[in-house]
Design an enzyme around this catalytic site. Structure first.
Site, PDB file in Angstrom:
ATOM      1  N   ASN A 184      74.885  45.184  93.183  1.00  0.00           N
ATOM      2  CA  ASN A 184      73.838  44.861  92.212  1.00  0.00           C
ATOM      3  C   ASN A 184      74.060  43.465  91.670  1.00  0.00           C
ATOM      4  OD1 ASN A 184      72.105  47.097  92.173  1.00  0.00           O
ATOM      5  ND2 ASN A 184      73.587  48.268  90.968  1.00  0.00           N
ATOM      6  N   LYS A 201      74.765  37.424  94.460  1.00  0.00           N
ATOM      7  CA  LYS A 201      74.977  37.755  95.870  1.00  0.00           C
ATOM      8  C   LYS A 201      73.661  38.103  96.563  1.00  0.00           C
ATOM      9  CE  LYS A 201      79.588  39.772  95.770  1.00  0.00           C
ATOM     10  NZ  LYS A 201      80.300  40.997  96.125  1.00  0.00           N
ATOM     11  N   ASP A 220      83.348  42.549 100.670  1.00  0.00           N
ATOM     12  CA  ASP A 220      84.438  42.451  99.710  1.00  0.00           C
ATOM     13  C   ASP A 220      85.061  41.077  99.892  1.00  0.00           C
ATOM     14  OD1 ASP A 220      85.556  44.091  97.618  1.00  0.00           O
ATOM     15  OD2 ASP A 220      87.452  43.841  98.657  1.00  0.00           O
ATOM     16  N   THR A 221      85.304  40.422  98.782  1.00  0.00           N
ATOM     17  CA  THR A 221      85.782  39.043  98.828  1.00  0.00           C
ATOM     18  C   THR A 221      87.051  38.900  98.019  1.00  0.00           C
ATOM     19  OG1 THR A 221      83.572  38.120  99.109  1.00  0.00           O
ATOM     20  CG2 THR A 221      85.223  36.667  98.143  1.00  0.00           C
ATOM     21  N   PHE A 264      79.181  31.543  90.548  1.00  0.00           N
ATOM     22  CA  PHE A 264      79.765  32.623  89.750  1.00  0.00           C
ATOM     23  C   PHE A 264      81.237  32.746  90.101  1.00  0.00           C
ATOM     24  CE2 PHE A 264      80.322  36.179  92.787  1.00  0.00           C
ATOM     25  CZ  PHE A 264      79.696  35.631  93.896  1.00  0.00           C
ATOM     26  N   GLY A 265      81.892  33.715  89.472  1.00  0.00           N
ATOM     27  CA  GLY A 265      83.295  33.981  89.797  1.00  0.00           C
ATOM     28  C   GLY A 265      84.155  32.736  89.631  1.00  0.00           C
ATOM     29  N   ASP A 267      83.943  29.945  91.234  1.00  0.00           N
ATOM     30  CA  ASP A 267      83.291  28.763  91.825  1.00  0.00           C
ATOM     31  C   ASP A 267      83.643  27.448  91.120  1.00  0.00           C
ATOM     32  OD1 ASP A 267      82.052  29.962  93.938  1.00  0.00           O
ATOM     33  OD2 ASP A 267      80.082  30.115  92.986  1.00  0.00           O
ATOM     34  N   HIS A 316      82.508  31.345 102.553  1.00  0.00           N
ATOM     35  CA  HIS A 316      83.054  32.582 103.122  1.00  0.00           C
ATOM     36  C   HIS A 316      81.966  33.624 103.362  1.00  0.00           C
ATOM     37  CE1 HIS A 316      82.838  32.214  98.845  1.00  0.00           C
ATOM     38  NE2 HIS A 316      82.968  33.502  98.643  1.00  0.00           N
TER      39      HIS A 316
HETATM   40  P1  IMP Z   1      83.614  40.937  95.436  1.00  0.00           P
HETATM   41  O1  IMP Z   1      84.540  41.816  96.180  1.00  0.00           O
HETATM   42  O2  IMP Z   1      82.693  40.220  96.350  1.00  0.00           O
HETATM   43  O3  IMP Z   1      82.931  41.589  94.282  1.00  0.00           O
HETATM   44  O4  IMP Z   1      84.472  39.764  94.827  1.00  0.00           O
HETATM   45  C1  IMP Z   1      85.575  39.997  93.992  1.00  0.00           C
HETATM   46  C2  IMP Z   1      85.676  38.868  93.008  1.00  0.00           C
HETATM   47  O5  IMP Z   1      85.895  37.645  93.718  1.00  0.00           O
HETATM   48  C3  IMP Z   1      84.440  38.637  92.162  1.00  0.00           C
HETATM   49  O6  IMP Z   1      84.475  39.380  90.989  1.00  0.00           O
HETATM   50  C4  IMP Z   1      84.492  37.167  91.875  1.00  0.00           C
HETATM   51  O7  IMP Z   1      85.309  36.931  90.763  1.00  0.00           O
HETATM   52  C5  IMP Z   1      85.172  36.603  93.104  1.00  0.00           C
HETATM   53  N1  IMP Z   1      84.180  36.054  94.051  1.00  0.00           N
HETATM   54  C6  IMP Z   1      83.542  36.704  95.065  1.00  0.00           C
HETATM   55  N2  IMP Z   1      82.715  35.867  95.707  1.00  0.00           N
HETATM   56  C7  IMP Z   1      82.829  34.668  95.092  1.00  0.00           C
HETATM   57  C8  IMP Z   1      82.201  33.412  95.290  1.00  0.00           C
HETATM   58  O8  IMP Z   1      81.355  33.205  96.177  1.00  0.00           O
HETATM   59  N3  IMP Z   1      82.576  32.431  94.451  1.00  0.00           N
HETATM   60  C9  IMP Z   1      83.495  32.605  93.464  1.00  0.00           C
HETATM   61  N4  IMP Z   1      84.085  33.749  93.225  1.00  0.00           N
HETATM   62  C10 IMP Z   1      83.761  34.781  94.038  1.00  0.00           C
END
Ligand code: IMP
Length: 210
Positions: free
Chosen positions: A9, A13, A69-70, A163-164, A166, A192
């Site tokens: 959500n 993204k 998942d990142t 976000f995150g 960045d 990524h």
């Molecule tokens: P998720 O598994 O994609 O939710 O990512 C886990 C965490 O990594 C997120 O809460 C963000 O803090 C960070 N994150 C994921 N993608 C990005 C991005 O594209 N830029 C910056 N931080 C990111």
């Protein structure tokens, strides 16, 4: 038009993804399918978490689904925050706290040792082609697509976009700006998630001749 759920959500993204996919595939969010519960993400790898989320939606809602998942891997922190990126600062999805902790832990690390990378794993689960049953549904084997981008962690925040993490991540391939200083399409081109998702879209395009 092919419909597929993106198990998120996160508005950022969804926007990034719809920009890459264009109007070839209809992307539904978790809200769109009425999924409001917290999906478990308790694996200790990116791939494991991506798989859990996609399988949950497929099993409970019956849709073809992908999830991502990142993690941000910082070399000077032995790969942290990694799979714990979302809650590194102690509170889930509080980016300010996450960044504060990273900057605090790296305050004595010289610039040449501030190397890092974002890594994304996308997991895709699809109904078997001839599956006309109601529950239990039959799904094909999970498919995975990955993407990464190398960069360095700056000593302070730069930029308001994204976000995150960045605002502290400067990709090696760029012109010196952080992801937060780029337009979404500039970030998508080298990010990524952009890379992983383009592999997914290539696969779907071939599969469904879209
Ligand atoms: P998720 O598994 O994609 O939710 O990512 C886990 C965490 O990594 C997120 O809460 C963000 O803090 C960070 N994150 C994921 N993608 C990005 C991005 O594209 N830029 C910056 N931080 C990111």
């Amino acid at each position: 038009m092919k419909k597929i759920v993106f198990a998120t959500n996160n508005a950022h993204k969804l926007e990034e993804l719809r920009q890459i996919v264009g109007d070839k595939i209809e992307i539904l969010s978790l809200n769109d399918i009425g999924c409001h519960e917290d999906i478990p993400e308790t694996a200790d790898t990116l791939q494991g978490n991506a798989e859990m989320k996609a399988r949950y939606v497929a099993d409970h809602y019956g849709y073809d689904c992908f999830s991502d998942d990142t993690g941000l891997e910082i070399d000077a922190l032995n790969g942290a925050p990694g799979v714990h990126s979302a809650r590194y600062g102690g509170v889930a999805h509080d980016s300010d706290r996450n960044i504060d902790r990273v900057l605090r832990e790296m305050k004595d690390v010289p610039m040449e040792q501030r190397t890092a990378r974002f890594r994304t794993v996308v997991a895709l689960i699809e109904r078997e082609e001839d599956d006309t049953t109601e529950f239990p549904l039959r799904f094909e084997e999970m498919k995975f697509f990955d993407g990464k981008v190398e960069g360095v962690i700056l000593t302070e925040r730069h930029g308001e976009g994204g976000f995150g993490y960045d605002s502290i991540f400067k990709p090696v391939e760029g012109d010196g700006r952080t992801f937060a200083q780029m337009q979404p399409e500039e970030k998508n081109a080298i990010s990524h998630r952009g890379r992983a998702v383009r592999k997914l879209v290539d696969y779907l395009t071939e599969q469904y001749l879209i």
